[in-house]
Design an enzyme around this catalytic site. Structure first.
Site, PDB file in Angstrom:
ATOM      1  N   ASP A   1     -42.290 -20.319  65.239  1.00  0.00           N
ATOM      2  CA  ASP A   1     -42.637 -21.217  66.354  1.00  0.00           C
ATOM      3  C   ASP A   1     -41.642 -22.372  66.435  1.00  0.00           C
ATOM      4  OD1 ASP A   1     -44.020 -22.520  68.360  1.00  0.00           O
ATOM      5  OD2 ASP A   1     -45.564 -23.327  67.027  1.00  0.00           O
TER       6      ASP A   1
ATOM      7  N   HIS B   1     -42.478 -22.738  61.090  1.00  0.00           N
ATOM      8  CA  HIS B   1     -42.253 -24.048  61.725  1.00  0.00           C
ATOM      9  C   HIS B   1     -43.631 -24.689  61.874  1.00  0.00           C
ATOM     10  CE1 HIS B   1     -38.810 -21.592  63.006  1.00  0.00           C
ATOM     11  NE2 HIS B   1     -38.135 -22.701  63.260  1.00  0.00           N
TER      12      HIS B   1
ATOM     13  N   HIS C   1     -52.319 -20.761  70.326  1.00  0.00           N
ATOM     14  CA  HIS C   1     -53.350 -20.859  69.286  1.00  0.00           C
ATOM     15  C   HIS C   1     -54.536 -19.942  69.572  1.00  0.00           C
ATOM     16  CE1 HIS C   1     -51.600 -25.038  68.109  1.00  0.00           C
ATOM     17  NE2 HIS C   1     -50.998 -24.047  67.499  1.00  0.00           N
TER      18      HIS C   1
ATOM     19  N   SER D   1     -51.356 -24.959  64.121  1.00  0.00           N
ATOM     20  CA  SER D   1     -51.449 -23.592  63.588  1.00  0.00           C
ATOM     21  C   SER D   1     -51.810 -23.582  62.093  1.00  0.00           C
ATOM     22  CB  SER D   1     -50.160 -22.816  63.855  1.00  0.00           C
ATOM     23  OG  SER D   1     -49.017 -23.536  63.442  1.00  0.00           O
TER      24      SER D   1
ATOM     25  N   GLU E   1     -41.716 -26.712  56.825  1.00  0.00           N
ATOM     26  CA  GLU E   1     -41.449 -27.762  57.821  1.00  0.00           C
ATOM     27  C   GLU E   1     -40.223 -28.530  57.354  1.00  0.00           C
ATOM     28  OE1 GLU E   1     -42.519 -28.804  60.946  1.00  0.00           O
ATOM     29  OE2 GLU E   1     -40.897 -30.218  60.580  1.00  0.00           O
TER      30      GLU E   1
END
Ligand code: SAM
Length: 275
Positions: free
Chosen positions: A158, A41, A18, A94, A112
């Site tokens: 990610d 993700h 991050h 994120s 997601e």
């Protein structure tokens, strides 16, 4: 899908990812043209640190718990964003970090696949016209949702790395995306448990001649015990001007806070493929 990021949010490797992500987003903001961020993700977007999941592992205490008080130097902007998001009650994922750095003309797209986490994420941004939330497979979405209409922006990849073949999927997605959308900055997070899979990942990018890839790696200790998360890396393709130097400063400032002076701890910025 067993992985839930709520157990791990704010851990040392989340912090490294991050802090680097904030720098990449700030570089996009430095130019006036609109940009888009695709977070393939996305997770929950934001995490309650008093939740049973976060309490069960307590990982955030050895991560953001050691960094959130920073007010100067290369971590200052990231730490200030974490405090503004509500730390120590909340840790921003994120999506929330990216959302905080959008200007009115910029857009954020979130994917997601976990149904519950997707529902939480969708509810979080339901009134936000700058954010789109998809219940969608990342590997399909990265093809379908690129290139961006704005022609510039960032793709964050990610994955949870919970099943075999995730490094291969990342390398294949990076190669295709780099070919189809040259202007995009691509950032792909990966775990460092032991060296062999990481070397194979880098070799795959070299064999596919994916142009202009660098890695920013943080090691918490020598990566000899593959049952532990010993560090992490962010592979960045088409990094903004000056990123390598800033990434070195960011990770260099994290090492003494996160790594407990363990043998083998440190950080490295490495060019994997030429421009
Ligand atoms: N990017 C988030 C952040 O930094 O705050 C953390 C993401 S977490 C490491 C990985 C997420 O990917 C999990 O929430 C998991 O449910 C989701 N996921 C796993 N496989 C997926 C897939 N094929 N497509 C989309 N999401 C997926």
């Amino acid at each position: 899908m067993n992985y839930r990021h709520a157990f791990h949010a704010g851990n040392a490797c989340d912090v490294a990812k991050h802090a680097l992500l904030v720098d990449l987003l700030q570089a996009l903001r430095a130019k006036p043209k609109p940009f888009r961020v695709l977070d393939t993700h996305a997770g929950l977007g934001s995490y309650v640190l008093a939740s049973s999941e976060a309490e069960r592992t307590g990982e955030w205490r050895q991560g953001i718990g050691r960094v959130a008080d920073v007010t100067e130097g290369p971590l200052a902007d990231y730490a200030a964003m974490v405090r503004a998001a509500g730390f120590p009650d909340i840790y921003p994922g994120s999506p929330d970090l990216a959302r905080a750095l959008l200007r009115p003309e910029d857009r954020l797209v979130l994917c997601e696949l976990h149904p519950e986490d997707h529902a939480t994420l969708r509810a979080r941004y339901s009134r936000d016209r700058q954010v789109a939330v998809h219940l969608r497979d990342a590997w399909e979405a990265v093809e379908a949702l690129t290139p961006f209409p704005e022609r510039r922006g960032l793709v964050l990849i990610d994955p949870p790395f919970e099943k075999p073949g995730e490094f291969d999927r990342c390398a294949a997605a990076l190669a295709r995306l780099r070919h189809r959308f040259r202007a995009a900055i691509i950032a792909c997070w990966y775990p460092i448990k032991h060296r062999a899979p990481v070397r194979a990942f880098h070799a795959a990018l070299q064999e596919a001649a994916v142009p202009d890839c660098i890695t920013a790696e943080l090691l918490l200790r020598e990566p000899t015990d593959p049952s532990r998360l010993n560090g992490c890396g962010l592979l960045v393709a088409n990094a903004p001007h000056g990123f390598a130097g800033r990434a070195e400063a960011i990770l260099g400032a994290l090492v003494p806070r996160l790594a407990d002076a363990a043998p083998g701890a440190g950080c490295a910025i490495t060019r994997i493929t030429p421009e």
